[in-house]
Design a protein around this motif. Sequence first.
Motif, PDB file in Angstrom:
ATOM      1  N   GLU A 183      -9.619   5.477  -2.814  1.00  0.00           N
ATOM      2  CA  GLU A 183      -8.829   5.449  -1.578  1.00  0.00           C
ATOM      3  C   GLU A 183      -7.211   5.944  -2.249  1.00  0.00           C
ATOM      4  O   GLU A 183      -6.557   6.828  -1.622  1.00  0.00           O
ATOM      5  CB  GLU A 183      -8.494   4.233  -0.830  1.00  0.00           C
ATOM      6  CG  GLU A 183      -7.495   4.294   0.313  1.00  0.00           C
ATOM      7  CD  GLU A 183      -7.708   2.858   0.976  1.00  0.00           C
ATOM      8  OE1 GLU A 183      -6.313   2.783   1.680  1.00  0.00           O
ATOM      9  OE2 GLU A 183      -8.402   2.393   0.911  1.00  0.00           O
ATOM     10  N   LEU A 184      -6.714   5.355  -3.459  1.00  0.00           N
ATOM     11  CA  LEU A 184      -5.336   5.788  -3.835  1.00  0.00           C
ATOM     12  C   LEU A 184      -5.452   7.225  -4.389  1.00  0.00           C
ATOM     13  O   LEU A 184      -4.452   7.871  -4.164  1.00  0.00           O
ATOM     14  CB  LEU A 184      -5.184   4.975  -4.851  1.00  0.00           C
ATOM     15  CG  LEU A 184      -3.854   5.211  -5.679  1.00  0.00           C
ATOM     16  CD1 LEU A 184      -2.646   5.050  -4.685  1.00  0.00           C
ATOM     17  CD2 LEU A 184      -3.657   4.258  -6.904  1.00  0.00           C
TER      18      LEU A 184
ATOM     19  N   PRO B 102       0.812  -1.312  -0.076  1.00  0.00           N
ATOM     20  CA  PRO B 102      -0.160  -0.020  -0.091  1.00  0.00           C
ATOM     21  C   PRO B 102       0.582   1.349   0.081  1.00  0.00           C
ATOM     22  O   PRO B 102       0.639   2.265  -0.992  1.00  0.00           O
ATOM     23  CB  PRO B 102      -1.007  -0.051   1.277  1.00  0.00           C
ATOM     24  CG  PRO B 102      -1.133  -1.508   1.468  1.00  0.00           C
ATOM     25  CD  PRO B 102       0.402  -2.116   0.871  1.00  0.00           C
ATOM     26  N   ALA B 103       1.753   1.665   0.963  1.00  0.00           N
ATOM     27  CA  ALA B 103       2.605   2.757   1.103  1.00  0.00           C
ATOM     28  C   ALA B 103       3.508   2.967  -0.330  1.00  0.00           C
ATOM     29  O   ALA B 103       3.571   4.071  -0.705  1.00  0.00           O
ATOM     30  CB  ALA B 103       3.412   2.770   2.232  1.00  0.00           C
TER      31      ALA B 103
ATOM     32  N   ASP C 200      -7.434   9.621  -3.011  1.00  0.00           N
ATOM     33  CA  ASP C 200      -7.449  10.635  -1.979  1.00  0.00           C
ATOM     34  C   ASP C 200      -6.070  10.696  -1.140  1.00  0.00           C
ATOM     35  O   ASP C 200      -5.643  11.886  -1.168  1.00  0.00           O
ATOM     36  CB  ASP C 200      -8.374  10.032  -0.781  1.00  0.00           C
ATOM     37  CG  ASP C 200      -9.924  10.021  -1.453  1.00  0.00           C
ATOM     38  OD1 ASP C 200     -10.296  10.991  -2.244  1.00  0.00           O
ATOM     39  OD2 ASP C 200     -10.723   9.536  -0.812  1.00  0.00           O
ATOM     40  N   SER C 201      -5.553   9.472  -1.254  1.00  0.00           N
ATOM     41  CA  SER C 201      -4.098   9.717  -0.742  1.00  0.00           C
ATOM     42  C   SER C 201      -3.238  10.485  -1.430  1.00  0.00           C
ATOM     43  O   SER C 201      -2.131  11.211  -1.028  1.00  0.00           O
ATOM     44  CB  SER C 201      -3.465   8.445  -0.002  1.00  0.00           C
ATOM     45  OG  SER C 201      -3.450   7.502  -1.440  1.00  0.00           O
ATOM     46  N   THR C 202      -3.162  10.276  -2.788  1.00  0.00           N
ATOM     47  CA  THR C 202      -2.203  11.140  -3.759  1.00  0.00           C
ATOM     48  C   THR C 202      -2.825  12.325  -3.554  1.00  0.00           C
ATOM     49  O   THR C 202      -1.572  13.339  -3.731  1.00  0.00           O
ATOM     50  CB  THR C 202      -2.759  10.380  -5.228  1.00  0.00           C
ATOM     51  OG1 THR C 202      -2.356   8.981  -5.161  1.00  0.00           O
ATOM     52  CG2 THR C 202      -1.776  11.150  -6.253  1.00  0.00           C
TER      53      THR C 202
ATOM     54  N   CYS D 194       2.543   1.638  -3.182  1.00  0.00           N
ATOM     55  CA  CYS D 194       1.842   2.100  -4.288  1.00  0.00           C
ATOM     56  C   CYS D 194       1.331   3.673  -4.141  1.00  0.00           C
ATOM     57  O   CYS D 194       1.317   4.256  -5.236  1.00  0.00           O
ATOM     58  CB  CYS D 194       0.413   1.422  -4.296  1.00  0.00           C
ATOM     59  SG  CYS D 194      -0.911   1.561  -5.369  1.00  0.00           S
ATOM     60  N   ARG D 195       1.324   4.280  -3.159  1.00  0.00           N
ATOM     61  CA  ARG D 195       0.895   5.607  -2.947  1.00  0.00           C
ATOM     62  C   ARG D 195       2.126   6.466  -3.250  1.00  0.00           C
ATOM     63  O   ARG D 195       1.859   7.361  -4.240  1.00  0.00           O
ATOM     64  CB  ARG D 195       0.365   5.925  -1.595  1.00  0.00           C
ATOM     65  CG  ARG D 195      -0.866   5.380  -1.196  1.00  0.00           C
ATOM     66  CD  ARG D 195      -1.678   5.878   0.283  1.00  0.00           C
ATOM     67  NE  ARG D 195      -0.627   5.324   1.225  1.00  0.00           N
ATOM     68  CZ  ARG D 195      -0.904   4.189   2.087  1.00  0.00           C
ATOM     69  NH1 ARG D 195      -1.721   3.691   1.831  1.00  0.00           N
ATOM     70  NH2 ARG D 195      -0.314   4.145   2.988  1.00  0.00           N
ATOM     71  N   ARG D 196       3.198   6.006  -2.896  1.00  0.00           N
ATOM     72  CA  ARG D 196       4.382   6.778  -3.112  1.00  0.00           C
ATOM     73  C   ARG D 196       4.508   6.814  -4.808  1.00  0.00           C
ATOM     74  O   ARG D 196       4.875   7.834  -5.424  1.00  0.00           O
ATOM     75  CB  ARG D 196       5.682   6.133  -2.413  1.00  0.00           C
ATOM     76  CG  ARG D 196       6.823   7.146  -2.387  1.00  0.00           C
ATOM     77  CD  ARG D 196       8.041   6.602  -1.690  1.00  0.00           C
ATOM     78  NE  ARG D 196       7.508   6.533   0.072  1.00  0.00           N
ATOM     79  CZ  ARG D 196       7.262   5.382   0.749  1.00  0.00           C
ATOM     80  NH1 ARG D 196       7.394   4.147  -0.196  1.00  0.00           N
ATOM     81  NH2 ARG D 196       6.826   5.567   1.804  1.00  0.00           N
TER      82      ARG D 196
ATOM     83  N   CYS E 197      -4.255  -0.103 -10.997  1.00  0.00           N
ATOM     84  CA  CYS E 197      -4.042  -0.346  -9.491  1.00  0.00           C
ATOM     85  C   CYS E 197      -5.146  -1.740  -9.100  1.00  0.00           C
ATOM     86  O   CYS E 197      -5.925  -1.796 -10.250  1.00  0.00           O
ATOM     87  CB  CYS E 197      -4.376   0.860  -8.773  1.00  0.00           C
ATOM     88  SG  CYS E 197      -6.114   1.305  -8.858  1.00  0.00           S
TER      89      CYS E 197
ATOM     90  N   ALA F 251       2.661   6.449  -7.129  1.00  0.00           N
ATOM     91  CA  ALA F 251       1.787   7.121  -7.828  1.00  0.00           C
ATOM     92  C   ALA F 251       2.180   8.632  -7.931  1.00  0.00           C
ATOM     93  O   ALA F 251       2.198   9.324  -8.709  1.00  0.00           O
ATOM     94  CB  ALA F 251       0.375   7.055  -7.320  1.00  0.00           C
TER      95      ALA F 251
END
Length: 430
Positions: free
Chosen positions: A385-386, A357-358, A388-390, A360-362, A379, A364
């Motif tokens: 969720e991805l 998960p982390a 929002d975090s991005t 993946c976000r980083r 993904c 992106a």
Amino acid sequence: MTDETPRSDDEIKRAVVDRTREVRVADGDPVGEQLLEDVSVEDGVVTFTVVFDRLDRRLSERLSDQLRGAGLATEGIDHVRIEAADAEAPESGLPVTGVDSLIAIGSAKGGVGKTTITAALARALDASGLEVAVFDANVYAPDVPDLLNAEGPVRNTPSGRPQPVDADGIEVVSLDLIAEDGPVAWRGAMVHDVLKDLLGDATWDDRDVLLVDLPPGIGDAVYTIVQQAPLDGALLVSTPTDAGVRATERTGALFTANDVETIGVVPNMTGTGTEPSPYDGDGRELEDAINEDAAASIDPVPFDPALRTPTACSFAEDGSPGERAIADLGETVASFVAGRGGSRAPEAAIDLRGLPPATCRRQAVTELAAADGDVSLLCRHDPEELIDSTESALTADGNRLERSDVTDLGQEGWLLELETESLARSASPA
């Protein structure tokens, strides 16, 4: 005098690999521990393909960070991309990567020529220009290698995955190319494990179609593949006999119960050729008797000794009756495969599937930065969720997410098309 000649990608790659050997993970380094499926370098971008399924989440995230650091610390590297070795694997109990379409060939009755049909069809599809692979799922009596002149042994990649044998352009994996200790009484969990190891973990190389030759009967191997592998369709093979019809009906019912579409019923060894057939009837009634909802009607394959040696067949218009019938069958299967359309994901999309998960976000966020704000991402699970975090990470860096389009690709996951804009630039007067 200093040599200012730019280093080649190969030289930079060697330097990157040397850096990764300094990374400590488990009891060694990522290379020695076979955690890297591949390392590639092109135009200042290094891509690490990582075997994450051998690590827990904490170690996976730590390894990703360390690889990113090793890459960026290497002269000539501007951007680091982390990918998962099994990124393309659809979400199933027996995922398969590197294949556009997976077709099973089955019949509950032995002796109907199913393996011969599989091998001959593979040759016909290969002759038509498709990239073909064959998996011999008959763990009890694997015969595919003999029919395709496939010689082992199957070797492993550095990360321990089976590498298919090349049989004149057709990739083949079979227990017969591995086992050296004679017959084994395969049961239950053993069957599932060997199929996962050989079918699901094999490094199939960009195949248009993978044919799976099922064993006769409805046993552990058949249930495992039909229920857990990402099958696109199936062919049912039967001789024109009452026993053949009854047995093949059972296999067809299993496919239907597991939402596997029947491409067609192949009437085999019928009396429509120049050679006498050991069976009665021309087989044209088998489709109605076995599965009248099949996607296509398939002409009978006559009893033809030429098909006993598929590697010697031409499958051309001037071939034997059996060769011509298999060529027609190949056209039917090729049309079915083409109708599936292959992958819907853009080739340029960055693959985040399978990343922890982390990471993946980083990844992106770093891909957006490297692409100057416009990128396509693939993904798995909850794309919102991805997004929002991005978006939160972008805002912290003085940017904003201007566009986020999401497309559901079914088994392939989700396609995210993102575009960003600098908050400072958007606030500037026109």
